[in-house]
Each structure stands twice: as C-alpha cells, then as structure tokens.
Design an enzyme around this catalytic site. Structure first.
Site, mmCIF file in Angstrom:
data_model
loop_
_atom_site.group_PDB
_atom_site.id
_atom_site.type_symbol
_atom_site.label_atom_id
_atom_site.label_comp_id
_atom_site.label_asym_id
_atom_site.label_seq_id
_atom_site.Cartn_x
_atom_site.Cartn_y
_atom_site.Cartn_z
ATOM 1 C CB CYS A 165 -8.120 -12.317 -17.812
ATOM 2 S SG CYS A 165 -8.446 -12.444 -16.042
ATOM 3 C CG HIS A 305 -8.958 -17.525 -21.330
ATOM 4 N ND1 HIS A 305 -8.037 -16.553 -21.010
ATOM 5 C CD2 HIS A 305 -9.891 -17.479 -20.335
ATOM 6 C CE1 HIS A 305 -8.391 -15.947 -19.890
ATOM 7 N NE2 HIS A 305 -9.505 -16.494 -19.458
ATOM 8 C CD GLU A 316 -10.359 -21.019 -24.995
ATOM 9 O OE1 GLU A 316 -10.205 -21.332 -23.805
ATOM 10 O OE2 GLU A 316 -9.495 -20.398 -25.653
ATOM 11 C CE LYS A 337 -5.090 -18.003 -18.557
ATOM 12 N NZ LYS A 337 -5.196 -17.944 -20.037
ATOM 13 C CG HIS A 342 -5.716 -16.645 -15.234
ATOM 14 N ND1 HIS A 342 -5.233 -15.730 -16.150
ATOM 15 C CD2 HIS A 342 -7.072 -16.585 -15.327
ATOM 16 C CE1 HIS A 342 -6.255 -15.164 -16.762
ATOM 17 N NE2 HIS A 342 -7.377 -15.659 -16.288
ATOM 18 C CG PHE A 403 -13.949 -11.645 -14.286
ATOM 19 C CD1 PHE A 403 -14.142 -12.944 -14.727
ATOM 20 C CD2 PHE A 403 -13.580 -11.452 -12.963
ATOM 21 C CE1 PHE A 403 -13.960 -14.033 -13.881
ATOM 22 C CE2 PHE A 403 -13.390 -12.527 -12.099
ATOM 23 C CZ PHE A 403 -13.574 -13.820 -12.556
#
Length: 417
Positions: A165, A305, A316, A337, A342, A403
């Site tokens: 991502c 994110h 985060e 998002k 996403h 990831f």
C-alpha cells in the site's frame, strides 16, 4: 551538489467519489462516502459484500475496446488518470525533449483480475493450457508504466514500484529524486489498483482486514472510531506531473504546489501488522521532515494512512504525537480513506492529490463516519471529524504504509515562487 526544486504542474484522479480531479475535489470537501454493494462479481457468499468501486465510468471514451481488452483494469485506470494529468499540465509534448520525461508508477498487486480469470478458467478445463496470449503482459504490474510511456512517448526512466500500500508514494519519491538530481525534466507518477475481485476480497477477508459491516456499508470505513472493524477495499488511482521548477517557470506552467521532501522507513516487525509503538511511522515522517529541511512546527495538515483497522490507527497516532509534541494539537489530521476506502497501491497517489487540494483551496477534507471516541486516541487531537474545516495550509504531509512494514511519507508546500 545543488538539488533542483520540484513542483506539481498536473493532476488527474479516478476515485469512488469522482471520476475526474474536479469531481474528486467536490466529493472530498463534501464528505461523500464512496461505499456501495459490490457489482464486479457475485459477493453473496463473501463475509464482506461491499466496497468503494469506481462508478459510472465509460472506459470506451478513453480507450478503444480492442486496446482495452489487452489491458487489466488497473492499467485502464492508469491510462485515464495519466491522460488527465498530462492534459492538465499543459505540456506541449511536440516541443518537449521526451528523452528527459519519465513514468514512475505504483501498484501493489497489478493485474489481479487477469490472473484470477485465467487461472480459474484453466482450473475448470481438462488440464490443457489454453491461456490468453496477453495473459502475462496484462497481469504484470509494470504494464501500466509501459503503456503510459508508449501513449505519451516518454523515453526516460519508466518502471513500477511495488511496496504494497506504500507503492505509489514510493513512485512519487523516486520521481522526485530523478528530477531534483537533474536526470529528467518532468515525470508522470502516481498509482492505480483494481483489486475488487473474488481473490482480492476473499484474501483480505481471510486476513480479517476488511470491515464486515454489510448492514451499514456507507459508514463502514471509520478511522479512529472505537467501533472500527477493518478497512473498506477501494479502487481507482491518481496521476501527478512532477516537474523541474525552472522548466515549469520557463514554459509558464500553472503550479499547484511544491514537493519538498520524502521519507521512507521499515517497521522490521511483522508481515502484516504495523509496529504497535509506531516506530516505523515515526521514523519515515522524521526522515521526510529532515529531507525537506523543515521543523515539525512548520506542518499544518497530516493526511494519515488511517485505514480504519483496530491495530493500524493507534500506532500512527502515537507516531504523530511523538514527532510533533505539543504542535500535534495544532495540526489538522484526517483520513480520506473514510470516504474513498483503501486503494492499496493507489492510496499514496490519491492522498497526495487530496493533500495538494487542501493546500490549494485552504480546506481540510474530513474524516467522516465518526460516532464514538476511542479512549486509546487522545481527544485533544483535531482529527477533523465529519465535516471539512477551512484553514490556510502552507505545508501538508501525507503518509502511506504497506504490508511488509513499508512506510513512506511525502511533504508538499504551498507554492510561493
């Protein structure tokens, strides 16, 4: 060595809340949810039966059907936003030296739909391999950058970055570096993804990464809410023209913003889970600030994110509080998002565009779908819940993580000559 300044002179967007840059802007500032029932396949038996799909797009207006059949959907998305960004830039390609023009694109998976269709078809047969001759070139992730370079004649560095991502933020940072080192004059960068497929939804369901709020899909993406239960899968992408400042000034280009820094780091912790203390997120933001030569107090807005997963959001936020200290409470922070879902490898690009629009218009896009405060998240932070807020934004920072523990951050500044 004196590094060149890099500016943004063109943008394009194709998202679940708008099929052009202008429509995306309107959706962002009005807090529109892009979620809906899955239409790309029969999702009746899946745990999650909704997603943030692109809507109402007639691809034939952009790509002749015969050509489109040779491209996976993620490449078709790349063509749409790449063409919009090039047109928006006002570049006269007949007068430019295209040996000094690059295409650096991001996609986390590439042609997942193509791979799925070909393998399922083979599995239903008698073992005789009857594959589409375009199976491999449609599937591989670098088909997007290759087709974009052919479409516009760009003969400089052309490749795809793959870091889950974080992919399109990595692409933006690579393009930034090529230009500021003087290797090229401009670059089409960004990213796209089309993973709303049986394999995409089923795979993320198995990881327990997706929201399963089928009875309330419009509010399912709930970053920072106590009741968040996973992210909502999205599709689409965005393109940006990054350009050498001197080159842009010489041709009288309109300039949206200046890209002043990029940072990367790794969690070195787990293949899917972020480090619980936000160590990698902190480090990549710190590296980006140092690269930009600015202080934490200079930042006005952080586009996080912010996926809406139980384990992702708090780490985060911890990193933001650690890096910014007391200034964290003066920031606007939001997760787009919550509206578009996403977009995986396309996330960095659409969120970079959102950050630039915030600078350009002085409006912070909201984090929609907030109902219940999470006691783990400091209430003193301004997470821009539910409604856009007006604010002058001189510097915006945009995070994307992937990831594998990949962390990236880009920083844009209001253009002031």
């Amino acid at each position: 060595m004196i590094l060149k300044r890099v500016v943004v002179t063109g943008m394009g967007a194709l998202t679940p809340i708008g099929n052009t840059l202008s429509e995306y802007k309107e959706g962002l500032f009005n807090g529109v949810s892009g979620a809906g029932p899955i239409t790309r396949f029969d999702a009746t038996k899946f745990k999650t039966r909704f997603a943030c799909e692109v809507k109402g797009l007639d691809m034939a207006q952009f790509i002749p059907r015969q050509e489109a059949r040779k491209m996976d959907l993620f490449t078709q998305f790349a063509v749409v936003v790449g063409d919009e960004a090039v047109k928006d830039s006002g570049l006269d390609l007949e007068k430019e030296n295209l040996d000094r023009a690059g295409v650096i694109w991001g996609s986390g998976i590439g042609g997942l739909k193509t791979f799925e269709e070909e393998v399922l078809s083979f599995g239903k047969g008698d073992g005789t391999p009857r594959f589409n001759p375009f199976f491999i070139p449609k599937m591989i992730a670098d088909s997007a950058s290759g087709i974009l370079s052919m479409r516009h004649g760009f003969r400089g560095p052309t490749y795809v970055t793959v870091s889950a991502c974080a992919s399109s933020n990595n692409a933006i940072i690579d393009a930034f570096n090529y230009i500021r080192l003087g290797k090229i004059d401009f670059c089409l960068t960004g990213g796209s993804e089309a993973a709303v497929t049986q394999a995409g939804v089923g795979g993320f369901n198995s990881l327990k990464a997706l929201s399963e709020r089928n009875d309330d899909y419009l509010t399912a993406s709930r970053p920072y809410d106590q009741d968040r239960d996973g992210f909502v899968l999205g599709e689409g992408g965005a393109g940006l023209i990054l350009e050498d400042y001197d080159h842009a000034i010489a041709r009288g280009a309109k300039i949206y913003a200046e890209l002043i820094g990029g940072g990367m780091s790794s969690d070195a912790y787990h293949i899917t889970a972020p480090h619980p203390d936000g160590i990698g997120a902190y480090l990549c933001m710190k590296n980006a600030l140092e690269d930009a030569g600015i202080n934490p107090e200079d930042v006005d807005y952080v586009n996080t994110h912010g996926t809406s997963t139980p384990i992702g959001d708090p780490q985060e936020i911890k990193a933001i509080e650690r890096l910014f200290g007391e200034h964290a409470y003066k920031l606007n922070i939001s997760s787009t998002k919550s509206m578009i879902g996403h977009l995986l490898g396309g996330a960095g690009a659409v969120e970079a565009v959102a950050s630039i629009l915030a600078i350009q218009h002085g409006i912070i896009p909201p984090t929609i779908n907030h109902f219940t405060d999470d006691p783990e998240i400091n209430p003193r932070l301004n997470l821009t819940f539910n409604k856009a807020q007006e604010r002058e934004v001189k510097i915006a920072l945009s995070n994307t993580f992937g990831f594998g523990g990949h962390n990236t951050c880009v920083i844009f500044r209001k253009f002031e000559g």
